[in-house]
Every structure is written in structure tokens, then in C-alpha cells.
Motif scaffolding. Structure first.
Motif, PDB file in Angstrom:
ATOM      1  N   THR A  49       0.809  -1.101  -0.093  1.00 10.33           N
ATOM      2  CA  THR A  49       0.041   0.026  -0.106  1.00 10.33           C
ATOM      3  C   THR A  49       0.912   1.331  -0.011  1.00 10.33           C
ATOM      4  O   THR A  49       1.817   1.354   0.683  1.00 10.33           O
ATOM      5  N   GLY A  50       0.515   2.339  -0.871  1.00  8.35           N
ATOM      6  CA  GLY A  50       1.209   3.417  -1.080  1.00  8.35           C
ATOM      7  C   GLY A  50       2.283   3.396  -1.964  1.00  8.35           C
ATOM      8  O   GLY A  50       2.916   4.648  -2.066  1.00  8.35           O
ATOM      9  N   THR A  51       2.922   2.322  -2.446  1.00  8.32           N
ATOM     10  CA  THR A  51       3.786   2.443  -3.352  1.00  8.32           C
ATOM     11  C   THR A  51       3.638   2.694  -4.725  1.00  8.32           C
ATOM     12  O   THR A  51       2.531   2.664  -5.210  1.00  8.32           O
ATOM     13  N   ILE A  52       4.387   3.211  -5.497  1.00  2.00           N
ATOM     14  CA  ILE A  52       4.118   3.424  -6.860  1.00  2.00           C
ATOM     15  C   ILE A  52       3.647   2.397  -7.740  1.00  2.00           C
ATOM     16  O   ILE A  52       2.716   2.358  -8.457  1.00  2.00           O
ATOM     17  N   ALA A  53       4.271   0.970  -7.556  1.00  7.65           N
ATOM     18  CA  ALA A  53       3.748  -0.119  -8.037  1.00  7.65           C
ATOM     19  C   ALA A  53       2.449  -0.297  -7.939  1.00  7.65           C
ATOM     20  O   ALA A  53       1.498  -0.993  -8.511  1.00  7.65           O
ATOM     21  N   LYS A  54       1.876  -0.146  -6.402  1.00  3.92           N
ATOM     22  CA  LYS A  54       0.509  -0.309  -6.109  1.00  3.92           C
ATOM     23  C   LYS A  54      -0.454   0.765  -7.013  1.00  3.92           C
ATOM     24  O   LYS A  54      -1.426   0.156  -6.946  1.00  3.92           O
ATOM     25  N   HIS A  55       0.182   1.788  -6.950  1.00 11.65           N
ATOM     26  CA  HIS A  55      -0.927   3.086  -7.743  1.00 11.65           C
ATOM     27  C   HIS A  55      -1.028   2.656  -9.137  1.00 11.65           C
ATOM     28  O   HIS A  55      -2.129   2.654  -9.885  1.00 11.65           O
ATOM     29  N   ILE A  56       0.002   1.987  -9.637  1.00 10.40           N
ATOM     30  CA  ILE A  56       0.047   1.524 -11.053  1.00 10.40           C
ATOM     31  C   ILE A  56      -0.923   0.459 -11.292  1.00 10.40           C
ATOM     32  O   ILE A  56      -1.814   0.128 -12.135  1.00 10.40           O
ATOM     33  N   ALA A  57      -0.808  -0.684 -10.204  1.00  8.31           N
ATOM     34  CA  ALA A  57      -1.630  -1.948 -10.386  1.00  8.31           C
ATOM     35  C   ALA A  57      -3.078  -1.571 -10.230  1.00  8.31           C
ATOM     36  O   ALA A  57      -3.828  -2.283 -10.641  1.00  8.31           O
ATOM     37  N   ASP A  58      -3.207  -0.586  -9.204  1.00 10.80           N
ATOM     38  CA  ASP A  58      -4.791  -0.116  -9.273  1.00 10.80           C
ATOM     39  C   ASP A  58      -5.224   0.972 -10.401  1.00 10.80           C
ATOM     40  O   ASP A  58      -6.298   1.224 -10.099  1.00 10.80           O
ATOM     41  N   GLY A  59      -4.629   0.901 -11.465  1.00 12.23           N
ATOM     42  CA  GLY A  59      -4.885   1.779 -12.580  1.00 12.23           C
ATOM     43  C   GLY A  59      -4.228   2.998 -12.805  1.00 12.23           C
ATOM     44  O   GLY A  59      -4.634   3.604 -13.809  1.00 12.23           O
ATOM     45  N   TRP A  60      -3.446   3.605 -12.022  1.00 13.60           N
ATOM     46  CA  TRP A  60      -2.782   4.767 -12.502  1.00 13.60           C
ATOM     47  C   TRP A  60      -1.637   4.588 -13.835  1.00 13.60           C
ATOM     48  O   TRP A  60      -1.083   3.580 -13.672  1.00 13.60           O
ATOM     49  N   ALA A 195      14.481  20.607  -1.308  1.00 16.50           N
ATOM     50  CA  ALA A 195      13.269  20.833  -0.578  1.00 16.50           C
ATOM     51  C   ALA A 195      12.962  19.737   0.478  1.00 16.50           C
ATOM     52  O   ALA A 195      13.261  18.645   0.116  1.00 16.50           O
ATOM     53  N   LEU A 196      12.257  19.944   1.498  1.00 16.99           N
ATOM     54  CA  LEU A 196      11.977  19.049   2.600  1.00 16.99           C
ATOM     55  C   LEU A 196      10.452  19.633   2.941  1.00 16.99           C
ATOM     56  O   LEU A 196      10.132  20.498   3.357  1.00 16.99           O
ATOM     57  N   THR A 197       9.823  18.349   2.794  1.00 18.17           N
ATOM     58  CA  THR A 197       8.416  18.485   3.216  1.00 18.17           C
ATOM     59  C   THR A 197       8.186  17.678   4.378  1.00 18.17           C
ATOM     60  O   THR A 197       8.261  16.201   4.352  1.00 18.17           O
ATOM     61  N   GLY A 198       7.927  18.176   5.551  1.00 16.21           N
ATOM     62  CA  GLY A 198       7.675  17.347   6.760  1.00 16.21           C
ATOM     63  C   GLY A 198       6.146  17.239   6.963  1.00 16.21           C
ATOM     64  O   GLY A 198       5.837  18.299   7.064  1.00 16.21           O
ATOM     65  N   LEU A 199       5.696  15.908   7.179  1.00 17.29           N
ATOM     66  CA  LEU A 199       4.282  15.662   7.349  1.00 17.29           C
ATOM     67  C   LEU A 199       4.063  15.794   8.923  1.00 17.29           C
ATOM     68  O   LEU A 199       4.392  14.757   9.417  1.00 17.29           O
ATOM     69  N   GLN A 200       3.281  16.663   9.419  1.00 17.52           N
ATOM     70  CA  GLN A 200       3.013  16.886  10.656  1.00 17.52           C
ATOM     71  C   GLN A 200       2.252  15.416  11.237  1.00 17.52           C
ATOM     72  O   GLN A 200       1.145  15.084  10.571  1.00 17.52           O
ATOM     73  N   GLY A 201       2.862  15.125  12.149  1.00 17.38           N
ATOM     74  CA  GLY A 201       2.312  14.042  12.956  1.00 17.38           C
ATOM     75  C   GLY A 201       2.349  12.686  12.342  1.00 17.38           C
ATOM     76  O   GLY A 201       1.643  11.639  12.770  1.00 17.38           O
ATOM     77  N   VAL A 202       2.829  12.293  11.155  1.00 15.32           N
ATOM     78  CA  VAL A 202       3.165  11.310  10.450  1.00 15.32           C
ATOM     79  C   VAL A 202       4.187  10.608  11.012  1.00 15.32           C
ATOM     80  O   VAL A 202       5.293  11.145  11.045  1.00 15.32           O
ATOM     81  N   GLY A 203       4.369   9.020  11.004  1.00 15.72           N
ATOM     82  CA  GLY A 203       5.592   8.526  11.389  1.00 15.72           C
ATOM     83  C   GLY A 203       6.109   7.793  10.354  1.00 15.72           C
ATOM     84  O   GLY A 203       6.220   8.408   9.364  1.00 15.72           O
ATOM     85  N   HIS A 204       6.479   6.786  10.375  1.00 10.66           N
ATOM     86  CA  HIS A 204       7.335   6.198   9.386  1.00 10.66           C
ATOM     87  C   HIS A 204       6.341   5.438   8.229  1.00 10.66           C
ATOM     88  O   HIS A 204       6.300   4.375   7.899  1.00 10.66           O
ATOM     89  N   SER A 205       5.894   6.385   7.474  1.00 14.54           N
ATOM     90  CA  SER A 205       4.812   5.989   6.467  1.00 14.54           C
ATOM     91  C   SER A 205       4.592   7.005   5.306  1.00 14.54           C
ATOM     92  O   SER A 205       3.708   7.012   4.810  1.00 14.54           O
ATOM     93  N   ALA A 206       5.745   7.910   5.120  1.00 10.02           N
ATOM     94  CA  ALA A 206       5.204   9.295   4.582  1.00 10.02           C
ATOM     95  C   ALA A 206       4.936   8.785   2.747  1.00 10.02           C
ATOM     96  O   ALA A 206       4.572   9.529   2.012  1.00 10.02           O
ATOM     97  N   TRP A 207       5.315   7.601   2.610  1.00 11.17           N
ATOM     98  CA  TRP A 207       5.313   7.108   1.279  1.00 11.17           C
ATOM     99  C   TRP A 207       3.570   7.117   0.767  1.00 11.17           C
ATOM    100  O   TRP A 207       3.344   7.270  -0.323  1.00 11.17           O
ATOM    101  N   ASN A 208       2.992   6.826   1.789  1.00 13.47           N
ATOM    102  CA  ASN A 208       1.275   7.025   1.669  1.00 13.47           C
ATOM    103  C   ASN A 208       0.840   8.157   1.120  1.00 13.47           C
ATOM    104  O   ASN A 208      -0.181   8.350   0.330  1.00 13.47           O
ATOM    105  N   GLN A 209       1.710   9.229   1.468  1.00 12.93           N
ATOM    106  CA  GLN A 209       1.224  10.490   0.655  1.00 12.93           C
ATOM    107  C   GLN A 209       2.114  10.869  -0.612  1.00 12.93           C
ATOM    108  O   GLN A 209       1.666  11.452  -1.690  1.00 12.93           O
ATOM    109  N   ALA A 210       3.617  10.523  -0.329  1.00 13.37           N
ATOM    110  CA  ALA A 210       4.457  11.001  -1.494  1.00 13.37           C
ATOM    111  C   ALA A 210       4.074  10.431  -2.756  1.00 13.37           C
ATOM    112  O   ALA A 210       4.120  11.426  -3.799  1.00 13.37           O
TER     113      ALA A 210
END
Length: 231
Positions: A49-60, A195-210
Motif C-alpha cells: 500500500t502506498g507504493t508506486i507499483a501499487k498505484h499502477i496496479a490500481d490503474g494509474w 526541498a523538505l516536506t515534513g508531514l506533521q504527526g506522520v510516522g514512518h509511512s510518508a510514502w502513503n502521501q508522497a
């Protein structure tokens, strides 16, 4: 470092890749390095979940619009699965990239690499451990990245004019490294500031957003941001 067992990978080619009349068209390449949870020999683990491969598999369709010229680009996406724990390093990626460029129509001016968690460590290895490899990348994207082995060599990002966007949760134990590495690059006043984007309150899972094509910062998603840069 030592002999790895036989490994495998996912490769996404644009749907138009083999269409008649397109034989001379080249495509930007994204190398996407996985975390430890996706390593091993079960290729399905790469559809985490959240990986580029998963987004492609889901139709992107792995396509984005370059905000600089307004053109649409379709990506070739390569996700190698490391068969042993911790991950790929520069020597492995150098071999893979040479193989890809020899066998697929890759726009060598638009080669990008990203990695999350342990894959971020592997991505940094490609920047710090081999300057000839480092120079092939137009932009890099460390996401929730594990620590680099040679942070003193991160200045290669500035030295070779590579764009860098680091994305990490502020509650991630690796976040201070992301801050430090961004500051190291920017201390040399590069033409393209890191550039650095810090996701407030997010732990070790920023790939879900990125890697979500619908997630945007300054009206650009990660893939649109990549396309702004070329060698």
C-alpha cells in the motif's frame, strides 16, 4: 559486497510503448527502491500500500504533466526487489541502470530515483558512493529515508546539479536526518535548492502521501515535480 541470490523486478512500460510509429520515442525513467518489508522472493510484496507499483496496479497510468512546458510524459517505472535484508546499493543500481538503458527506450536526460525507508538508504548510496552513477540522475526523492552511510558526500547533489525533494513524517525517527541532509545540500547555495516536506504527526509511512498522484504541494504532485528537471 557479497553475492546476492537471483532477484526479480517489476517493470512498467507505457501503454503506447510498442505502438506503431512510436519506435523512436523515449521515456523518462523512475527507479523506485523498496523498504525491508517488501524484500524477499514474493514479487507480490512490491504491491505494498502506498507504493508506486501499487498505484499502477490500481490503474494509474504513470503519467504526469510537466509544469514547465505543459507537456504530458509517460514514465517507465522499474521496481527491483531486493532478495536479502537491507537493500540495494550503488553497485547494483549501476548495473541495473546500464541494462535498462541498453534494452529500453529511456530518455537518459530524465532518469530519476526514489526510495523509501531502506530504499532511501539505497538511493543515497547511489549519490554518495559512485560519482559516475550519481551524475546520471536529474532528480531524487528520498521518502522516509533511512540514514545515509556517507552523509559527508551528500554534497554531490549540489555538485552535479541534482534536484532533491525529501518527504518525511515529523514523527519519524529519520526526520532529523532529512533536515540535516537538506541543510547540507543547501549550505552550498545550489541553483536548485533542496526541498523538505515534513508531514506533521506522520510516522514512518510518508510514502502513503508522497507517491499518491492526488497528493500535492505547491500545486504539484511528486511526478510533476520530477519532470521539471532534466540533465
Amino acid at each position: 559486497d557479497y553475492t546476492y541470490p537471483t532477484s526479480q523486478a517489476l517493470l512498467w512500460l507505457p501503454k503506447c510503448y510498442n505502438k506503431a510509429g512510436k519506435a523512436d520515442k523515449s521515456f523518462p525513467l523512475i527507479i523506485a527502491l523498496d523498504g525491508t518489508g517488501e524484500q524477499g522472493t514474493d514479487i507480490n510484496a512490491l504491491f505494498h500500500t502506498g507504493t508506486i507499483a501499487k498505484h499502477i496496479a490500481d490503474g494509474w497510468d504513470a503519467v504526469a504533466v510537466n509544469p514547465v512546458n505543459g507537456r504530458s510524459y509517460k514514465f517507465i517505472v522499474f521496481t527491483p526487489q531486493c532478495p536479502v535484508q537491507w537493500g540495494w546499493s550503488s553497485s547494483h543500481i549501476k548495473t541495473m541502470l546500464a541494462n535498462l538503458e541498453a534494452n529500453y527506450r529511456i530518455d537518459i536526460s530524465r532518469v530519476y530515483i526514489t526510495g523509501y525507508s531502506a530504499g532511501g538508504w539505497g538511493m543515497w548510496s547511489c549519490i554518495t558512493d559512485d560519482e559516475s552513477l550519481c551524475q546520471q540522475f536529474a532528480a531524487i526523492g528520498p521518502v522516509s529515508s533511512a540514514s545515509a552511510d556517507h552523509p559527508d558526500k551528500i554534497t554531490n547533489v549540489d555538485k552535479y546539479g541534482i534536484a532533491c525533494w525529501s518527504i518525511c513524517g515529523t514523527d519519524d525517527s529519520f526526520y532529523p536526518n532529512s533536515v540535516d541532509y537538506t541543510n547540507i545540500i543547501n549550505s552550498n547555495k545550489p541553483s536548485v535548492p533542496a526541498a523538505l516536506t515534513g508531514l506533521q504527526g506522520v510516522g514512518h509511512s510518508a510514502w502513503n502521501q508522497a507517491y499518491d498522484p492526488n497528493w500535492r504541494v505547491d500545486n504539484k504532485n511528486f511526478f510533476e515535480w520530477l519532470l521539471q528537471y532534466h540533465k
